[in-house]
Design a protein around this motif. Structure first.
Motif, PDB file in Angstrom:
ATOM      1  N   LEU A   1       0.598   4.351  -2.597  1.00  0.00           N
ATOM      2  CA  LEU A   1       0.329   5.708  -2.121  1.00  0.00           C
ATOM      3  C   LEU A   1       1.455   6.669  -2.513  1.00  0.00           C
ATOM      4  N   ASN A   2       2.685   6.185  -2.464  1.00  0.00           N
ATOM      5  CA  ASN A   2       3.824   7.010  -2.850  1.00  0.00           C
ATOM      6  C   ASN A   2       3.737   7.403  -4.328  1.00  0.00           C
TER       7      ASN A   2
ATOM      8  N   GLU B   1       0.827  -1.208   0.000  1.00  0.00           N
ATOM      9  CA  GLU B   1       0.000   0.000   0.000  1.00  0.00           C
ATOM     10  C   GLU B   1       0.865   1.265   0.000  1.00  0.00           C
ATOM     11  N   LYS B   2       1.968   1.219   0.719  1.00  0.00           N
ATOM     12  CA  LYS B   2       2.873   2.372   0.808  1.00  0.00           C
ATOM     13  C   LYS B   2       3.444   2.719  -0.578  1.00  0.00           C
ATOM     14  N   THR B   3       3.800   1.690  -1.355  1.00  0.00           N
ATOM     15  CA  THR B   3       4.332   1.899  -2.709  1.00  0.00           C
ATOM     16  C   THR B   3       3.286   2.567  -3.593  1.00  0.00           C
TER      17      THR B   3
END
Length: 158
Positions: free
Chosen positions: A125-126, A121-123
């Motif tokens: 969102l980034n 998810e972080k990838t």
């Protein structure tokens, strides 16, 4: 028959010799200078006897005679506009280049997802944040003509 005169026009460090009717207007002279100087006739200021002459003024009325000299300068406002247009073009080119890298990342993530893989998810969102930053940068470019059209197309791609 109208007599033809030859005027010498200095632009920068270069002199241009133009053959023109003595009863022509300064506008006609400016149009003749457009080709050799590369300046649009509306972006030119012709100086004769240290005064800018109106495009509607006739050469013979103000005393322009054969072999007289004039000075041509670029209108500062049009010069500033061309610098701004160049600046916007460079900004756009830089943003477009960075967007292509991001599009590559989007394609890679789509490939992983289409094969059933998982993406952190972080990838995701980034990447979304980086794309939003690109949109903000594109939104900051206020330009006319071709650059405006290119910017609009790039916004759609992002």
């Amino acid at each position: 028959m109208q007599p033809t005169i030859r005027v010498r026009v200095k632009f920068g460090s270069i002199y241009y010799e133009i053959n023109i009717s003595s009863q022509a207007t300064f506008a006609e002279l400016k149009k003749m200078l457009s080709g050799p100087t590369g300046l649009h006739h509306e972006d030119q200021k012709l100086m004769y006897k240290d005064k800018e002459r109106s495009s509607k003024t006739y050469l013979d009325v103000v005393g322009v005679k054969d072999r007289l000299k004039m000075v041509l300068v670029e209108d500062p406002i049009s010069q500033e506009k061309s610098w701004l247009a160049l600046s916007f073009s460079l900004q756009y080119a830089f943003i477009k280049r960075s967007s292509f890298r991001l599009f590559g990342n989007v394609s890679a993530l789509e490939l992983v997802i289409s094969k059933g893989g998982k993406v952190a998810e972080k990838t995701l969102l980034n990447l979304i944040e980086l794309l939003m930053n690109q949109l903000l940068k594109l939104d900051g470019i206020t330009a006319d003509g071709d650059v405006k059209l290119q910017r609009k197309m790039q916004v759609k791609r992002v």
